[in-house]
Each structure stands twice: as structure tokens, then as C-alpha cells.
Design a protein around this motif. Sequence first.
Motif, PDB file in Angstrom:
ATOM      1  N   GLY A 166       1.880   6.316  -6.998  1.00 29.30           N
ATOM      2  CA  GLY A 166       0.712   7.060  -7.458  1.00 29.30           C
ATOM      3  C   GLY A 166       0.906   8.560  -7.347  1.00 29.30           C
ATOM      4  N   ILE A 167       1.503   9.010  -6.246  1.00 31.37           N
ATOM      5  CA  ILE A 167       1.729  10.443  -6.048  1.00 31.37           C
ATOM      6  C   ILE A 167       2.689  10.989  -7.101  1.00 31.37           C
ATOM      7  N   ASP A 227       0.825  -1.206   0.000  1.00 32.37           N
ATOM      8  CA  ASP A 227       0.000   0.000   0.000  1.00 32.37           C
ATOM      9  C   ASP A 227       0.859   1.256   0.000  1.00 32.37           C
ATOM     10  N   ALA A 228       1.941   1.239   0.760  1.00 30.77           N
ATOM     11  CA  ALA A 228       2.832   2.398   0.808  1.00 30.77           C
ATOM     12  C   ALA A 228       3.520   2.599  -0.545  1.00 30.77           C
ATOM     13  N   ASN A 280     -11.113   5.441  -7.946  1.00 33.27           N
ATOM     14  CA  ASN A 280      -9.661   5.539  -7.816  1.00 33.27           C
ATOM     15  C   ASN A 280      -9.238   6.986  -8.017  1.00 33.27           C
ATOM     16  N   THR A 322       1.030   4.048  -3.000  1.00 38.29           N
ATOM     17  CA  THR A 322       0.802   5.462  -2.703  1.00 38.29           C
ATOM     18  C   THR A 322       1.949   6.314  -3.227  1.00 38.29           C
ATOM     19  N   TYR A 332      -6.343   8.331  -7.767  1.00 40.50           N
ATOM     20  CA  TYR A 332      -5.097   8.517  -8.502  1.00 40.50           C
ATOM     21  C   TYR A 332      -5.360   8.707  -9.989  1.00 40.50           C
TER      22      TYR A 332
END
Length: 248
Positions: free
Chosen positions: A149-150, A142-143, A203, A146, A205
Motif C-alpha cells: 500500500g505504501i 497485514d505487513a 481505507n 502495508t 490507502y
Amino acid sequence: MGASDNSDSGIPLCAGSMACQIALQYVVPSLGCVTAAGLTLSPYPAIRRAVEDGTLGKLNTLPFGLLACNGLVWTVYSFYIKDWFIFAPNFFGWVCATLYTLYLLPMATHKARQLTVLGLVAIQSVIYLTGAIAFISGIQRDAALTLLGIVANAVLIMFYASPLATCFEVIKLKDSSTFQFPLALATVVNSILWTSYGFALSNWYIIVPNGLGVVFSVLQVALIFVYPKPAPTVSTGTAASADYLVAE
């Protein structure tokens, strides 16, 4: 140009409809791949003309460099989530945009060349570092998603917004020659498709950068129509047609 990592879960908008889920999970991103390819190929006539003439004219190298970075970061993202819908158009975009940038850079001014090269090195360094952290460091999935995605969102937003950096000049000069209509139009369609896909899968993102892409690209198209390129001052139809390729 993104996709969701939770494709196995139901789509809230479909209310259990299998046909709707198939359409949103496969048809919409497939159309997104087609429009993304159109977005990638739309500058080709202007680039070909610039190479033949040996001059950039009003072309800007920076958006093509950002397009290459965008293709690279989403390609890395596709490796992590194992999604062909993300990989295919973005890998194609990275290849084409890299070639565009390399062909145009020798014709750019020193300032434009320096800005484009430094931007490419800086952004791609961040992308590779982010990929290394996601794949090598052992951080939780998950990290990693993230983080990727960022970074992917940031690069995509920069690409969508980059042509609008000249919007004040366009308004001041009442001349949108620095904008390319096919590129702007392809961006509108592409952004709408991926934004719709993002809402279907909840979503953010996908929703955030592509939603902003809709706003940026629609504004760009509006400026093209409000401040059209001045008619070329040539006497033959052949020359006028050739000049139109540069504007596109």
C-alpha cells in the motif's frame, strides 16, 4: 486507483442499507474503472499526432512512464488482495502507458529520455522487490498489505503531481500548452470517484493519494483555463484542428 481489502465488512456510511453497500462496493468502483480507462486513453490523440509528425512538441515522456509504473504497482496489489476492480483498469493502464512511453522515447531529448528510463527502471525495481517480499518472504499478511500500500500510494502520488512540476513555467510563460486538458479532466473525475470509495470503506490507502489527486488535478485544470494555449498562427481551419490535437 485502489480498493479496500475488507469488502466483507459493513460500510459505516451506509448505516445498514444494502442498496447503499451495493452502490459503494460495485457501482462506484465500476465507474472508477470507466474513468480510469478514460484517463488512460485521453492522451492518445496527442500521442498519435506526435508519432505522425515525428516530434514530441511540448509532450513530456515522464508522466507516461509514471502512469505505466502506477498501473504495474496496483496490478501487483490486486494479485495480493484478489480484487478485479483494481486489476482491470490498472493492467489496462500499464499496457497502454508502456506503449505510449516506448513510442515517444525515441523522439525525446537525451536528458528527457535518460530521466524517463532511469525513473522507470528505479521505480519498477522497487515494485518488483516489494512484490517479492510480499509474496515470497512469508511476512504476515497485514505487513505485506502495508508495504504494498505504501509503495502503491507513493507511485500514484508521483503520477498525480508530475505534471505540476512545470506549473511555475506555465505561470511564468502564461502558457499551459504543456498540460493536456483531457488527461487533467479525466484525472479529476477519476480521483473524486476513488476518494469517495475510500471514504466509504474507511481505507486510507485509497483516500490519501486520490484526495491529493483531486487537489493536483483541479489545480492543473485551473491553470489551463487561467493560462490557455496561445491561438495557433495558421491560416486554415484544418491545420488549426490538427494543432489542437497536440495541445490535448
